[in-house]
Motif scaffolding. Structure first.
Motif, short mmCIF file in Angstrom:
data_model
loop_
_atom_site.label_atom_id
_atom_site.label_comp_id
_atom_site.label_asym_id
_atom_site.label_seq_id
_atom_site.Cartn_x
_atom_site.Cartn_y
_atom_site.Cartn_z
N LEU A 1 45.49 53.94 33.45
CA LEU A 1 44.55 53.33 34.39
C LEU A 1 45.20 52.16 35.14
N SER A 2 45.98 51.38 34.43
CA SER A 2 46.62 50.23 35.08
C SER A 2 47.60 50.67 36.15
N ARG A 3 48.21 51.84 35.98
CA ARG A 3 49.13 52.34 37.01
C ARG A 3 48.36 52.77 38.26
N LEU A 4 47.16 53.31 38.08
CA LEU A 4 46.33 53.64 39.24
C LEU A 4 46.03 52.39 40.05
N VAL A 5 45.70 51.32 39.36
CA VAL A 5 45.37 50.06 40.04
C VAL A 5 46.61 49.50 40.73
N ARG A 6 47.71 49.48 40.02
CA ARG A 6 48.94 48.88 40.55
C ARG A 6 49.44 49.61 41.80
N ALA A 7 49.22 50.93 41.84
CA ALA A 7 49.72 51.73 42.96
C ALA A 7 48.77 51.73 44.16
N SER A 8 47.60 51.13 44.02
CA SER A 8 46.60 51.18 45.09
C SER A 8 46.33 49.78 45.64
N ALA A 9 46.53 49.60 46.93
CA ALA A 9 46.26 48.30 47.54
C ALA A 9 44.77 47.96 47.48
N SER A 10 43.92 48.96 47.68
CA SER A 10 42.48 48.69 47.68
C SER A 10 41.97 48.34 46.28
N LEU A 11 42.45 49.05 45.27
CA LEU A 11 42.04 48.73 43.90
C LEU A 11 42.58 47.36 43.49
N SER A 12 43.81 47.08 43.85
CA SER A 12 44.38 45.77 43.52
C SER A 12 43.56 44.65 44.14
N LEU A 13 43.11 44.85 45.37
CA LEU A 13 42.30 43.84 46.04
C LEU A 13 40.99 43.62 45.29
N GLU A 14 40.37 44.71 44.81
CA GLU A 14 39.11 44.57 44.07
C GLU A 14 39.34 43.84 42.75
N PHE A 15 40.42 44.14 42.08
CA PHE A 15 40.72 43.42 40.83
C PHE A 15 41.04 41.96 41.11
N ASP A 16 41.66 41.68 42.24
CA ASP A 16 41.93 40.29 42.61
C ASP A 16 40.63 39.50 42.76
N ARG A 17 39.58 40.17 43.13
CA ARG A 17 38.27 39.50 43.31
C ARG A 17 37.61 39.18 41.98
N GLY A 18 38.14 39.72 40.87
CA GLY A 18 37.61 39.40 39.56
C GLY A 18 36.93 40.58 38.88
N VAL A 19 36.87 40.51 37.56
CA VAL A 19 36.28 41.58 36.76
C VAL A 19 34.76 41.62 36.90
N GLU A 20 34.14 40.47 37.06
CA GLU A 20 32.68 40.43 37.18
C GLU A 20 32.23 41.20 38.42
N GLY A 21 31.37 42.18 38.23
CA GLY A 21 30.86 43.00 39.32
C GLY A 21 31.84 44.04 39.83
N LEU A 22 32.99 44.19 39.16
CA LEU A 22 34.02 45.12 39.64
C LEU A 22 33.52 46.55 39.69
#
Length: 590
Positions: A252-273
């Motif tokens: 799962l972490s590789r999916l996030v790391r490879a995606s600019a859009s997912l990375s941006l959402e994680f940058d916004r924080g876990v709450e409400g993700l």
């Protein structure tokens, strides 16, 4: 029901007991420890968990196992319903260290010191073994010797597979909870207890089989001057179920790391993700959610202190796993656990060959060592799978009590669903019939539990249970910070050396400030911490032993780890540089 409230209050009011489900100590087996059990019962236990599962499933299953292998006879223990192998004191679950020591005395070639170390670690101030004339028992030794020999040839994994099929069939044979009455929910909850006893019996057999084999390995390694190789011999097993969630979270972490859009959402924080991703039309968001939901379907029952029915789980509190995922996504691809675990397989085979070569002049012991190394792999894998089966059933019981508690909350009888767990099992029927009678008692118990949650009980005691006055403030600041250059010693449970910045992590329920390559320093961990290990360079834990769940997961992920480092979270300054030697069991402050 006028006596309900009088079971609470001060120690003297409750006949010297601190918590409503506390047990009586044992005269025959007087030493109890938080070692090992503290990994899975991190906090004070709820009365319903202990009075139902503890007394009616886990304690009887432990006796079933110990008597089944011939180590004890039933009459050596207290009458049924009076816990002795595992018990609750001051609200916290303990394991009887004396019983395990008697087991060691009765197993040919085993020592009390070896079994203490493999199960409970090197914690200081542990009462010495005090021989009792009843400990040595030729008849029991003859019987348990047959079990010992069987460990080298038997494979417990097919039994686990049968248990899994049985568990899945048992759980499939249910009706929707919203169609059941309150009384039917209580009956459903109790119907899980015999099944829990069956599963836990096998978990005990797997666990003690692994423990005895690990002790044999440790004794032989130490005898030939290769003490630091013992951890490597039990690493890289490749079939450890409790490590699987970590591998899947890595994906799962590789999916996030490879995606600019997912990375941006994680940058916004876990709450409400998750809500933000669900509202997104981004293909990466859909792919992530599909994989995430599959992860929860398989592992949603995991969580902190997962054996207790109030434990927060990944499914009900997804932020626990998401916080670990948020940290893991920052780890470079070249730190993939598959790559590390592959190296551990090589190290394991090299360690077995090394020790075996040192035993070339003693073919009998050489054969015993190689046999123990191969068998221990089977039993460690079986132990972790068996634990998973137990915790899956626990989660089903949790869901039933959540349904009942939620109903009672909706009717105004409880402030929150979890308060139903403050009842003892023998109070459930009366509560369902007339819940208002218990309002005062449950409020007092909730207050009492909050006090206990903020305290840390003694790690070990002998004789009378410790009074509340000697419990430590869990969040208190301890003195004694170690100076630069100081070496802290513990038990090396996962080989390898790593130098990095120490990061104190006390709980998975808070935001985790861990950067890739930093060293996790924790008071206690369990298998639910495994995904966080992916972001760490090494792990240091105050408690634990060679076959603790966290140690096993560390080895499978290829993370150097040292456990049983007394006072590590207070002696190692947060942010300081340390070197962790997971083979020698040494942590050096730089």
């Amino acid at each position: 029901m006028s006596g309900v409230g009088r079971t609470l209050g001060g120690d003297s009011v409750n006949n010297g007991r601190i918590w409503v489900c506390d047990d009586e100590p044992s005269e025959r087996f007087p030493v109890f420890t938080r070692g090992n059990v503290g990994e899975v019962f991190v906090e004070a236990v709820t009365p319903l968990t202990w009075s139902a599962f503890g007394r009616q499933s886990w304690e009887p299953a432990w006796r079933d196992a110990f008597c089944g292998i011939g180590a004890f006879s039933p009459e050596e223990f207290k009458p049924a319903g009076q816990p002795e192998i595992t018990a609750c004191f001051g609200g916290y679950v303990y394991i009887n260290m004396s019983v395990t020591r008697v087991l060691a005395v009765r197993i040919p070639g085993m020592t009390v010191e070896a079994i203490d170390r493999s199960l409970f670690g090197d914690y200081p101030d542990v009462p010495p073994y005090r021989p009792d004339p009843r400990d040595e028992n030729p008849e029991r030794t003859t019987a348990v010797s047959q079990w010992l020999q069987s460990l080298f040839v038997d494979d417990p994994r097919p039994v686990n597979a049968d248990n899994l099929r049985r568990l899945e069939a048992f759980l499939a044979d249910t009706v929707p909870m919203d169609t059941q009455t309150d009384q039917e929910l209580v009956a459903r909850f109790r119907s899980y207890l015999p099944e829990a006893r069956h599963l836990f019996r096998q978990h005990v057999l797997n666990g003690y089989g692994a423990n005895v084999l690990a002790s044999v390995i440790a004794q032989i390694c130490e005898a030939v001057g290769a003490k630091d190789l013992a951890a490597a011999v039990t690493a890289g097993l490749g079939d450890v179920e409790s490590a699987q969630p970590s591998f899947e979270l890595w994906t799962l972490s590789r999916l996030v790391r490879a995606s600019a859009s997912l990375s941006l959402e994680f940058d916004r924080g876990v709450e409400g993700l998750l809500e933000r991703l669900q509202q997104s039309n981004d293909p990466d968001a859909r792919r992530f959610l599909d994989t995430w939901n599959q992860f929860l379907d398989r592992w949603g029952f995991l969580g902190i202190s997962v054996w207790d029915l109030r434990s927060p789980t990944y499914r009900d509190h997804p932020e626990i796993a998401l916080r670990m995922l948020e940290r893991t996504r920052t780890v470079p691809d070249d730190a993939a656990p598959e790559r590390r675990s592959g190296e551990l397989v090589r190290m394991r085979e090299a360690a077995i060959a090394d020790v075996s070569a040192r035993l070339a002049g003693n073919p009998q012991v050489q054969g015993q060592f190689v046999g123990a190394a191969r068998a221990c792999a089977r039993y460690l894998a079986a132990r972790e799978a068996g634990k998973t089966h137990c915790t899956r059933l626990n989660d089903e019981a949790r869901r039933v009590m959540r349904a009942l508690g939620t109903r009672m909350t909706g009717r105004g009888h409880l402030p929150r669903w979890g308060h139903v767990l403050l009842l003892n099992d023998d109070e459930l029927d009366a509560f369902v019939a007339e819940p208002t009678v218990f309002a005062t008692a449950l409020a007092e118990r909730a207050t009492r539990l909050a006090v206990l949650e903020g305290l840390e009980p003694p790690f070990v005691f002998e004789g009378s249970p410790p009074p509340l006055a000697v419990f430590r403030d869990r969040n208190g600041q301890a003195s004694g910070v170690a100076a630069a250059g100081r070496e802290l010693h513990g038990i090396g449970v996962s080989a390898g050396c790593h130098t990095g910045r120490a990061r104190i992590v006390r709980s998975l329920e808070a935001d985790i400030d861990l950067e890739p390559g930093e060293v996790i320093v924790a008071p206690i961990t369990d298998a639910s911490w495994g995904p966080l290990f992916l972001a760490a360079g090494a792990v240091v834990v105050e408690t634990g032993a060679a076959i603790s769940h966290a140690a096993i997961v560390s080895r499978e992920l290829g993370i150097p780890a040292v456990v049983s480092v007394t006072g590590a979270t207070s002696r190692i300054p947060d942010g300081s540089m340390v070197t962790v030697d997971g083979g020698a069991g040494v942590v050096t402050l730089l």
